[in-house]
Design a protein around this motif. Structure first.
Motif, PDB file in Angstrom:
ATOM      1  N   GLY A 100      -1.590 -51.167 132.829  1.00 19.52           N
ATOM      2  CA  GLY A 100      -0.316 -50.477 132.659  1.00 19.52           C
ATOM      3  C   GLY A 100      -0.015 -50.179 131.207  1.00 19.52           C
ATOM      4  N   ASP A 101       0.696 -49.089 130.990  1.00 10.83           N
ATOM      5  CA  ASP A 101       1.153 -48.689 129.659  1.00 10.83           C
ATOM      6  C   ASP A 101       2.634 -48.355 129.756  1.00 10.83           C
ATOM      7  N   GLU A 102       3.366 -48.712 128.711  1.00 15.41           N
ATOM      8  CA  GLU A 102       4.804 -48.440 128.694  1.00 15.41           C
ATOM      9  C   GLU A 102       5.234 -48.167 127.265  1.00 15.41           C
ATOM     10  N   ASP A 103       6.131 -47.202 127.095  1.00 16.00           N
ATOM     11  CA  ASP A 103       6.752 -47.018 125.792  1.00 16.00           C
ATOM     12  C   ASP A 103       8.246 -46.800 125.996  1.00 16.00           C
ATOM     13  N   VAL A 104       9.022 -47.400 125.087  1.00 15.67           N
ATOM     14  CA  VAL A 104      10.480 -47.380 125.172  1.00 15.67           C
ATOM     15  C   VAL A 104      11.027 -46.929 123.826  1.00 15.67           C
ATOM     16  N   PHE A 105      11.939 -45.975 123.863  1.00 22.17           N
ATOM     17  CA  PHE A 105      12.628 -45.506 122.659  1.00 22.17           C
ATOM     18  C   PHE A 105      14.122 -45.750 122.847  1.00 22.17           C
ATOM     19  N   GLU A 106      14.745 -46.386 121.848  1.00 24.76           N
ATOM     20  CA  GLU A 106      16.183 -46.643 121.882  1.00 24.76           C
ATOM     21  C   GLU A 106      16.819 -46.159 120.594  1.00 24.76           C
ATOM     22  N   LEU A 107      17.966 -45.548 120.749  1.00 26.05           N
ATOM     23  CA  LEU A 107      18.755 -45.102 119.611  1.00 26.05           C
ATOM     24  C   LEU A 107      20.168 -45.604 119.833  1.00 26.05           C
ATOM     25  N   SER A 108      20.733 -46.290 118.829  1.00 23.77           N
ATOM     26  CA  SER A 108      22.105 -46.782 118.966  1.00 23.77           C
ATOM     27  C   SER A 108      22.931 -46.380 117.752  1.00 23.77           C
ATOM     28  N   MET A 109      24.200 -46.142 118.023  1.00 24.81           N
ATOM     29  CA  MET A 109      25.175 -45.802 116.982  1.00 24.81           C
ATOM     30  C   MET A 109      26.307 -46.819 117.086  1.00 24.81           C
ATOM     31  N   ASP A 110      26.710 -47.351 115.932  1.00 24.66           N
ATOM     32  CA  ASP A 110      27.765 -48.360 115.898  1.00 24.66           C
ATOM     33  C   ASP A 110      28.843 -47.957 114.896  1.00 24.66           C
ATOM     34  N   TYR A 111      30.076 -48.288 115.249  1.00 25.70           N
ATOM     35  CA  TYR A 111      31.187 -48.109 114.323  1.00 25.70           C
ATOM     36  C   TYR A 111      32.102 -49.306 114.497  1.00 25.70           C
ATOM     37  N   SER A 112      32.558 -49.866 113.383  1.00 24.33           N
ATOM     38  CA  SER A 112      33.550 -50.939 113.464  1.00 24.33           C
ATOM     39  C   SER A 112      34.561 -50.756 112.329  1.00 24.33           C
ATOM     40  N   GLN A 113      35.787 -51.101 112.642  1.00 28.93           N
ATOM     41  CA  GLN A 113      36.900 -51.002 111.685  1.00 28.93           C
ATOM     42  C   GLN A 113      37.772 -52.246 111.854  1.00 28.93           C
ATOM     43  N   ARG A 114      37.841 -53.065 110.821  1.00 25.02           N
ATOM     44  CA  ARG A 114      38.752 -54.222 110.826  1.00 25.02           C
ATOM     45  C   ARG A 114      40.088 -53.762 110.259  1.00 25.02           C
ATOM     46  N   PHE A 115      41.154 -54.217 110.861  1.00 27.87           N
ATOM     47  CA  PHE A 115      42.489 -53.859 110.394  1.00 27.87           C
ATOM     48  C   PHE A 115      43.060 -54.984 109.538  1.00 27.87           C
ATOM     49  N   ARG A 116      44.127 -54.686 108.837  1.00 30.86           N
ATOM     50  CA  ARG A 116      44.730 -55.685 107.947  1.00 30.86           C
ATOM     51  C   ARG A 116      45.343 -56.845 108.708  1.00 30.86           C
ATOM     52  N   THR A 117      45.828 -56.581 109.909  1.00 30.36           N
ATOM     53  CA  THR A 117      46.375 -57.654 110.728  1.00 30.36           C
ATOM     54  C   THR A 117      45.214 -58.529 111.212  1.00 30.36           C
ATOM     55  N   GLU A 118      45.301 -59.810 110.970  1.00 32.15           N
ATOM     56  CA  GLU A 118      44.242 -60.764 111.304  1.00 32.15           C
ATOM     57  C   GLU A 118      43.863 -60.675 112.792  1.00 32.15           C
ATOM     58  N   GLY A 119      42.558 -60.587 113.076  1.00 34.51           N
ATOM     59  CA  GLY A 119      42.070 -60.607 114.450  1.00 34.51           C
ATOM     60  C   GLY A 119      42.025 -59.247 115.131  1.00 34.51           C
ATOM     61  N   ARG A 120      42.453 -58.197 114.457  1.00 33.24           N
ATOM     62  CA  ARG A 120      42.433 -56.853 115.060  1.00 33.24           C
ATOM     63  C   ARG A 120      41.234 -56.078 114.529  1.00 33.24           C
ATOM     64  N   GLU A 121      40.482 -55.518 115.500  1.00 31.34           N
ATOM     65  CA  GLU A 121      39.282 -54.775 115.119  1.00 31.34           C
ATOM     66  C   GLU A 121      38.998 -53.712 116.184  1.00 31.34           C
ATOM     67  N   LEU A 122      38.532 -52.569 115.755  1.00 30.10           N
ATOM     68  CA  LEU A 122      38.115 -51.490 116.633  1.00 30.10           C
ATOM     69  C   LEU A 122      36.593 -51.378 116.511  1.00 30.10           C
ATOM     70  N   THR A 123      35.912 -51.389 117.654  1.00 34.89           N
ATOM     71  CA  THR A 123      34.455 -51.255 117.626  1.00 34.89           C
ATOM     72  C   THR A 123      34.020 -50.216 118.659  1.00 34.89           C
ATOM     73  N   PHE A 124      32.928 -49.552 118.356  1.00 34.67           N
ATOM     74  CA  PHE A 124      32.332 -48.574 119.255  1.00 34.67           C
ATOM     75  C   PHE A 124      30.818 -48.725 119.168  1.00 34.67           C
ATOM     76  N   ARG A 125      30.165 -48.637 120.319  1.00 35.49           N
ATOM     77  CA  ARG A 125      28.703 -48.657 120.343  1.00 35.49           C
ATOM     78  C   ARG A 125      28.227 -47.670 121.404  1.00 35.49           C
ATOM     79  N   GLY A 126      27.369 -46.769 120.997  1.00 38.78           N
ATOM     80  CA  GLY A 126      26.728 -45.844 121.917  1.00 38.78           C
ATOM     81  C   GLY A 126      25.231 -46.071 121.862  1.00 38.78           C
ATOM     82  N   GLN A 127      24.586 -45.959 123.020  1.00 34.22           N
ATOM     83  CA  GLN A 127      23.159 -46.233 123.051  1.00 34.22           C
ATOM     84  C   GLN A 127      22.461 -45.265 123.999  1.00 34.22           C
ATOM     85  N   TYR A 128      21.285 -44.807 123.591  1.00 36.42           N
ATOM     86  CA  TYR A 128      20.420 -43.959 124.403  1.00 36.42           C
ATOM     87  C   TYR A 128      19.078 -44.671 124.539  1.00 36.42           C
TER      88      TYR A 128
END
Length: 172
Positions: free
Chosen positions: A114-142
């Motif tokens: 058997g032969d196999e090949d896998v290609f993955e591409l991911s994009m990440d974004y994160s933003q921490r806010f000034r208020t402690e414990g608040r964060e916005l995150t995004f991850r997309g993957q192909y």
């Protein structure tokens, strides 16, 4: 198994590279005895099984992270994996009639490359806010996965004197 990763940060950029290599080989051996009893007959099957499984893979990774501010990160990572495998087995089966009289023998030789090949591409974004414990995150993957697996099997049937009575070949 081996693994090598490196990060290099310069200013607002973080460069990521990596390599992972893996080789795995496993042997197996077994015996099996099945007996079936009807009202007047005892049938039995004895099997000896030998085989091994081999798998080798290589993974390459590259990525870039950008930090537009002290609280935000935008990143992209690409990963490519190549894997080859070969599973092989040999099975000897002896079928006995009542009083342990050999009725027939079969041998099966199987190979599964058997032969196999896998290609993955991911994009990440994160933003921490000034208020402690608040964060916005995004991850997309192909992910793209291509796999080719083949089964090759040859079976030989023999009578009690060892003469070949039938041959069966199969490819899946």
């Amino acid at each position: 198994d081996g693994n090598l990763n490196a990060n290099y940060r310069q200013g607002r950029f973080n460069y990521i590279i990596g390599y992972t290599g893996r080789y795995d080989e496993r042997f197996f051996r077994g015996e099996r005895l099945n007996q079936t009893m009807t009202s007047d007959t005892l049938w039995s099957l004895e099997q000896d099984i030998d085989g091994d499984r081999v798998r080798e893979s290589h993974t390459m990774k590259g990525g870039l992270e950008y930090f537009p501010s002290g609280r935000a990160m935008l990143g992209a990572t690409a990963t490519y994996t190549i894997q080859t495998s070969d599973n092989a087995s040999f099975r000897l089966s002896e079928f006995f009639e009542e009083e342990d009289i050999l009725a027939r023998t079969t041998t099966i030789e199987e190979s599964e490359p058997g032969d196999e090949d896998v290609f993955e591409l991911s994009m990440d974004y994160s933003q921490r806010f000034r208020t402690e414990g608040r964060e916005l995150t995004f991850r997309g993957q192909y992910t793209s996965n291509n796999e080719l697996e083949t089964t090759l099997a040859n079976q030989i049937f023999r009578n009690p004197t060892g003469e070949i009575t039938d041959l069966l070949g199969q490819r899946n």
